[in-house]
Structure formats: C-alpha cells, structure tokens
Design a protein around this motif. Structure first.
Motif, PDB file in Angstrom:
ATOM      1  N   VAL A   1     -11.450  15.357  -0.111  1.00 49.29           N
ATOM      2  CA  VAL A   1     -10.498  16.463  -0.007  1.00 49.29           C
ATOM      3  C   VAL A   1      -9.069  15.959  -0.216  1.00 49.29           C
ATOM      4  CG1 VAL A   1      -9.527  18.217   1.528  1.00 49.29           C
ATOM      5  CG2 VAL A   1     -11.999  17.803   1.508  1.00 49.29           C
ATOM      6  N   THR A   2      -8.724  14.850   0.448  1.00 48.89           N
ATOM      7  CA  THR A   2      -7.362  14.332   0.302  1.00 48.89           C
ATOM      8  C   THR A   2      -7.115  13.811  -1.117  1.00 48.89           C
ATOM      9  OG1 THR A   2      -8.072  12.166   1.161  1.00 48.89           O
ATOM     10  CG2 THR A   2      -7.178  13.750   2.744  1.00 48.89           C
ATOM     11  N   GLN A   3      -8.144  13.190  -1.715  1.00 49.73           N
ATOM     12  CA  GLN A   3      -7.982  12.698  -3.085  1.00 49.73           C
ATOM     13  C   GLN A   3      -7.815  13.857  -4.059  1.00 49.73           C
ATOM     14  OE1 GLN A   3      -7.946   9.263  -4.118  1.00 49.73           O
ATOM     15  NE2 GLN A   3      -7.094  10.326  -5.873  1.00 49.73           N
ATOM     16  N   ALA A   4      -8.541  14.957  -3.817  1.00 47.18           N
ATOM     17  CA  ALA A   4      -8.407  16.138  -4.676  1.00 47.18           C
ATOM     18  C   ALA A   4      -6.993  16.692  -4.595  1.00 47.18           C
ATOM     19  CB  ALA A   4      -9.421  17.208  -4.253  1.00 47.18           C
ATOM     20  N   ALA A   5      -6.401  16.680  -3.405  1.00 43.78           N
ATOM     21  CA  ALA A   5      -5.026  17.152  -3.245  1.00 43.78           C
ATOM     22  C   ALA A   5      -4.065  16.283  -4.054  1.00 43.78           C
ATOM     23  CB  ALA A   5      -4.637  17.138  -1.766  1.00 43.78           C
ATOM     24  N   VAL A   6      -4.293  14.968  -4.031  1.00 39.49           N
ATOM     25  CA  VAL A   6      -3.464  14.048  -4.812  1.00 39.49           C
ATOM     26  C   VAL A   6      -3.559  14.371  -6.294  1.00 39.49           C
ATOM     27  CG1 VAL A   6      -3.129  11.658  -5.518  1.00 39.49           C
ATOM     28  CG2 VAL A   6      -3.632  12.183  -3.129  1.00 39.49           C
TER      29      VAL A   6
ATOM     30  N   PRO B   1       2.889   1.743   3.819  1.00 38.10           N
ATOM     31  CA  PRO B   1       3.152   1.076   5.102  1.00 38.10           C
ATOM     32  C   PRO B   1       3.955   1.925   6.074  1.00 38.10           C
ATOM     33  CG  PRO B   1       3.602  -0.390   3.259  1.00 38.10           C
ATOM     34  CD  PRO B   1       3.428   0.988   2.687  1.00 38.10           C
ATOM     35  N   LEU B   2       4.784   2.838   5.541  1.00 34.16           N
ATOM     36  CA  LEU B   2       5.569   3.707   6.412  1.00 34.16           C
ATOM     37  C   LEU B   2       4.692   4.729   7.127  1.00 34.16           C
ATOM     38  CD1 LEU B   2       8.652   4.400   4.090  1.00 34.16           C
ATOM     39  CD2 LEU B   2       8.479   2.749   5.969  1.00 34.16           C
ATOM     40  N   LEU B   3       3.615   5.153   6.454  1.00 36.34           N
ATOM     41  CA  LEU B   3       2.724   6.152   7.034  1.00 36.34           C
ATOM     42  C   LEU B   3       1.602   5.526   7.844  1.00 36.34           C
ATOM     43  CD1 LEU B   3       2.362   8.650   4.029  1.00 36.34           C
ATOM     44  CD2 LEU B   3       3.845   8.839   6.037  1.00 36.34           C
ATOM     45  N   ASP B   4       1.252   4.287   7.521  1.00 38.69           N
ATOM     46  CA  ASP B   4       0.151   3.625   8.211  1.00 38.69           C
ATOM     47  C   ASP B   4       0.642   3.032   9.526  1.00 38.69           C
ATOM     48  OD1 ASP B   4      -2.478   2.441   8.544  1.00 38.69           O
ATOM     49  OD2 ASP B   4      -1.459   0.540   8.164  1.00 38.69           O
TER      50      ASP B   4
ATOM     51  N   ARG C   1      -0.686  10.637  -1.635  1.00 38.64           N
ATOM     52  CA  ARG C   1      -1.541   9.486  -1.928  1.00 38.64           C
ATOM     53  C   ARG C   1      -1.330   8.381  -0.893  1.00 38.64           C
ATOM     54  NH1 ARG C   1      -4.532   7.614  -5.840  1.00 38.64           N
ATOM     55  NH2 ARG C   1      -3.957   9.242  -7.314  1.00 38.64           N
ATOM     56  N   ALA C   2      -0.094   8.189  -0.460  1.00 41.09           N
ATOM     57  CA  ALA C   2       0.162   7.193   0.574  1.00 41.09           C
ATOM     58  C   ALA C   2      -0.598   7.552   1.856  1.00 41.09           C
ATOM     59  CB  ALA C   2       1.666   7.094   0.852  1.00 41.09           C
ATOM     60  N   GLY C   3      -0.576   8.843   2.206  1.00 45.40           N
ATOM     61  CA  GLY C   3      -1.344   9.282   3.365  1.00 45.40           C
ATOM     62  C   GLY C   3      -2.829   9.080   3.163  1.00 45.40           C
ATOM     63  N   HIS C   4      -3.299   9.319   1.946  1.00 50.95           N
ATOM     64  CA  HIS C   4      -4.718   9.122   1.616  1.00 50.95           C
ATOM     65  C   HIS C   4      -5.103   7.655   1.780  1.00 50.95           C
ATOM     66  CE1 HIS C   4      -8.491   9.393  -0.642  1.00 50.95           C
ATOM     67  NE2 HIS C   4      -8.070   8.356  -1.342  1.00 50.95           N
ATOM     68  N   VAL C   5      -4.267   6.748   1.274  1.00 50.69           N
ATOM     69  CA  VAL C   5      -4.560   5.320   1.371  1.00 50.69           C
ATOM     70  C   VAL C   5      -4.571   4.874   2.833  1.00 50.69           C
ATOM     71  CG1 VAL C   5      -3.734   3.009   0.782  1.00 50.69           C
ATOM     72  CG2 VAL C   5      -3.648   4.825  -0.925  1.00 50.69           C
ATOM     73  N   ALA C   6      -3.597   5.364   3.611  1.00 53.68           N
ATOM     74  CA  ALA C   6      -3.570   5.029   5.038  1.00 53.68           C
ATOM     75  C   ALA C   6      -4.824   5.546   5.735  1.00 53.68           C
ATOM     76  CB  ALA C   6      -2.313   5.622   5.687  1.00 53.68           C
ATOM     77  N   LEU C   7      -5.287   6.720   5.317  1.00 54.19           N
ATOM     78  CA  LEU C   7      -6.500   7.290   5.905  1.00 54.19           C
ATOM     79  C   LEU C   7      -7.721   6.452   5.557  1.00 54.19           C
ATOM     80  CD1 LEU C   7      -7.773   9.623   7.498  1.00 54.19           C
ATOM     81  CD2 LEU C   7      -7.984  10.886   5.335  1.00 54.19           C
TER      82      LEU C   7
ATOM     83  N   PRO D   1      -4.644  -5.706  11.659  1.00 52.95           N
ATOM     84  CA  PRO D   1      -3.426  -5.865  10.858  1.00 52.95           C
ATOM     85  C   PRO D   1      -3.157  -4.616  10.037  1.00 52.95           C
ATOM     86  CG  PRO D   1      -4.857  -7.795  10.680  1.00 52.95           C
ATOM     87  CD  PRO D   1      -5.632  -6.733  11.383  1.00 52.95           C
ATOM     88  N   VAL D   2      -1.910  -4.429   9.657  1.00 48.45           N
ATOM     89  CA  VAL D   2      -1.524  -3.285   8.848  1.00 48.45           C
ATOM     90  C   VAL D   2      -2.304  -3.291   7.548  1.00 48.45           C
ATOM     91  CG1 VAL D   2       0.396  -2.214   7.617  1.00 48.45           C
ATOM     92  CG2 VAL D   2       0.769  -3.250   9.848  1.00 48.45           C
ATOM     93  N   VAL D   3      -2.768  -2.141   7.108  1.00 47.17           N
ATOM     94  CA  VAL D   3      -3.496  -2.038   5.862  1.00 47.17           C
ATOM     95  C   VAL D   3      -2.582  -2.433   4.708  1.00 47.17           C
ATOM     96  CG1 VAL D   3      -4.659  -0.439   4.294  1.00 47.17           C
ATOM     97  CG2 VAL D   3      -4.957  -0.209   6.751  1.00 47.17           C
ATOM     98  N   ALA D   4      -3.134  -3.137   3.740  1.00 43.66           N
ATOM     99  CA  ALA D   4      -2.326  -3.588   2.609  1.00 43.66           C
ATOM    100  C   ALA D   4      -1.639  -2.416   1.938  1.00 43.66           C
ATOM    101  CB  ALA D   4      -3.211  -4.309   1.601  1.00 43.66           C
ATOM    102  N   ALA D   5      -0.370  -2.576   1.676  1.00 44.79           N
ATOM    103  CA  ALA D   5       0.367  -1.497   1.028  1.00 44.79           C
ATOM    104  C   ALA D   5      -0.117  -1.290  -0.395  1.00 44.79           C
ATOM    105  CB  ALA D   5       1.857  -1.825   0.993  1.00 44.79           C
ATOM    106  N   HIS D   6      -0.544  -2.369  -1.021  1.00 49.14           N
ATOM    107  CA  HIS D   6      -0.936  -2.180  -2.417  1.00 49.14           C
ATOM    108  C   HIS D   6      -2.382  -1.783  -2.503  1.00 49.14           C
ATOM    109  CE1 HIS D   6      -0.299  -2.439  -6.617  1.00 49.14           C
ATOM    110  NE2 HIS D   6      -1.543  -2.768  -6.668  1.00 49.14           N
ATOM    111  N   ALA D   7      -2.616  -0.534  -2.308  1.00 48.57           N
ATOM    112  CA  ALA D   7      -3.785   0.096  -2.768  1.00 48.57           C
ATOM    113  C   ALA D   7      -3.228   0.522  -4.073  1.00 48.57           C
ATOM    114  CB  ALA D   7      -4.063   1.280  -1.912  1.00 48.57           C
ATOM    115  N   SER D   8      -3.286  -0.128  -5.092  1.00 48.92           N
ATOM    116  CA  SER D   8      -2.564   0.017  -6.324  1.00 48.92           C
ATOM    117  C   SER D   8      -2.069   1.390  -6.387  1.00 48.92           C
ATOM    118  CB  SER D   8      -3.441  -0.189  -7.493  1.00 48.92           C
ATOM    119  OG  SER D   8      -4.064   0.870  -7.881  1.00 48.92           O
TER     120      SER D   8
END
Length: 320
Positions: free
Chosen positions: A75-80, A108-111, A159-165, A306-313
C-alpha cells in the motif's frame, strides 16, 4: 579481484537501470494514462516475481508475517508510485531522478529505530538538498514550482516513510525479500486494477514501443534490479554498495539529457550538482554515525537496533 569488479559492475548496472526508469516512465505515460501504466507495471512484475517464487517453492516457505508486512508495504509503495509517476509525467526525467534522491537524507529523519541523535552536520547536508530542490524546481528562474516537481518531492517524503517502515517491520524477524516483493506487486496490481479498467483497451492495443517500455519497467527496473542488488550487496561492503547505487540520480540526469533530449538551465544544473553533493554528504555522515552508534552499543552492552541505513537507494521493493 575479478569477482569484486563483477560485483561493482552489477551494482552500477542496477543504478543505471533505475536511473533510466524515469525516462521510460515519462515516455510510457505519454502514450497511456498513469494508472494504466502503473497497473501494467505491477501486473507484469507480479507475474515475474510469482514465477521466481514458484521455482523456489519448497526451499523457502511463506510466513504470515511476510504476507502481512508485504501487504502493508504494498500500500505504501503504491502511494509512492502514484505520486512519482504522476510527477514524472509533468516534469523532466532528469528533475524527477534528482529530486527523488532526497529520500536518502529524509529517511534517517523519519526513522526512529534507536540510536543517538543525528549530528548537526547531517541537517546541514539536508539543507543543501533543500536548496537544490528549490533550484531544480525553479528551472529558468524564481517562480512557482511545477506540479510535477511538487509531486516528486511528495513522493520522496512518502518513500522515506516507506523505507523507514521496511526497517521497522523487518528489524526483529527474518523475512524473505522475494516473498515481500511478490506480495507488494500482487497488492499493487489489485489496487490499480479498478481505476485502470477504462484504460485496459488502450493497453491491449498499445504499440510495441509502449509494451517494451512497460516490460522494461516491470522486469528490468523492478524484478531484475531487485535480484541483482540482493546478489551483489552480499559480495561487497555496505559503504561501497551505497556509493555505487547512489549514482542513480546521476544516471537519471544523464539519460534524460542525453537520450530524452532534455535540457538543464544554469540554475537547474547548479541544483543538480548540489543535490548529488548533498545526498552523498548526508549519506556519508549518517553511515559514520550509524557505525559509531553500533560500536558504542556493543561496547556498553546497550540494547536496541542501529538506525536503518539511509541508503535504501531511493529504491526499495518495487522500483520505479
């Protein structure tokens, strides 16, 4: 050495394919409605992922956690993809590829999955990216941003929110990436089928060029790139993988200009340089911060992830 070079070549190929996806999506949406393009892309991706999952059947069993997580992420990816595809239809492929890379510093700001507070230099890098977005959106000078740029900017935030999720859902339990992606593609296909029904006749009667673009987006930019990335990152360091995959916006701009005939004004070119510099700088700061946090946690016996890597490309799961 030969294996290392092959791994680097594969990661660069993934970045190149993802960078080319913006021009392919823009061209496809010129021939078909956006929602029809999205349904076709999801449906073909679902068939590809389903075939791969069927081949591996028996070796990797599906779990309820994978289906639940994959459904939510679908659902979140579809929104992106809705925001990004509508956005690229109303702006240049080069701008879309550059602006969406803002995901790297937004994630990283959202995670908030543990770790210490980000250093002030990271926020400075994020500020450089914000200035870059303004320059890219202004194009020929200071004026109201184009609708497409605003939509792609919104896509970067979502997408940043999706990656953090993704990080939150997969941090505490192992999940098969192919199962997650297959579930996302099936959910996306179901979501986009109803609004795309009226455009299906046009889809069926589309020319070979349009179908080639749709298949390229689905099988190469999504399925192949996902599997190639998964294979390659296991043969190199996370830092090197991030560096190579981080060339995606550069490829997007190069292909948009070189193949698509797009042009960057002086202001937009300056914005492109600042965006690439800002995202690389922010990525390096976040990675160093995350590594230091992990080491401190191990040394003190502190609990937490640890914080999730910011580079989820700027790409995660089903890529555009």
């Amino acid at each position: 050495m030969h294996i290392a070079r092959r791994t680097d070549a594969v990661l660069l190929l993934v970045a190149l394919v993802w960078g080319s996806s913006y021009l392919a999506a823009k061209t496809a949406t010129a021939a078909l409605p956006v929602l029809t393009v999205l349904f076709a892309r999801y449906a073909v991706s679902a068939l590809g992922c389903g075939a791969l999952a069927a081949v591996r059947r028996g070796r990797h069993r599906w779990t309820r956690a994978e289906v639940r997580a994959g459904s939510l992420l679908g659902v979140t990816q579809a929104a992106v993809l809705v925001l990004e595809t509508y956005g690229v239809a109303h702006t240049s492929a080069a701008n879309a590829g550059l602006i969406i890379s803002l995901t790297i510093v937004l994630t990283p700001l959202l995670d908030r999955t543990g770790g210490r507070r980000l250093p002030w230099t990271f926020f400075l890098a994020a500020g450089v990216c914000a200035v870059a977005v303004g320059l890219l959106a202004s194009g020929t000078g200071l004026h109201a941003p184009r609708l497409g740029d605003v939509l792609v900017l919104a896509a970067a935030v979502v997408r940043a929110g999706h990656v953090a999720l993704v990080g939150r859902l997969t941090a505490s339990r192992p999940m098969d990436p192919l199962h997650l992606t297959t579930t996302q593609t099936v959910v996306g296909s179901a979501l986009f089928l109803p609004p795309a029904v009226t455009g299906l006749p046009d889809l069926v009667h589309s020319g070979a060029t349009t179908w080639a673009q749709l298949i390229y987006l689905a099988l190469f930019c999504s399925v192949f790139a996902f599997l190639a990335q998964t294979w390659a990152v296991q043969g190199t360091s996370a830092s090197r993988a991030s560096l190579l995959l981080g060339t995606e916006p550069i490829w997007a701009a190069a292909i948009g200009i070189g193949v698509g005939g797009e042009r960057l004004t002086l202001w937009a070119a300056l914005g492109a340089v600042l965006m690439v510099a800002g995202t690389y700088w922010g990525q390096a700061i976040e990675r160093a911060h995350r590594t230091g946090t992990a080491r401190t946690g191990k040394a003190t016996g502190a609990a937490g992830t640890p914080v999730v890597a910011a580079h989820a490309s700027p790409a995660d799961g089903l890529r555009q």
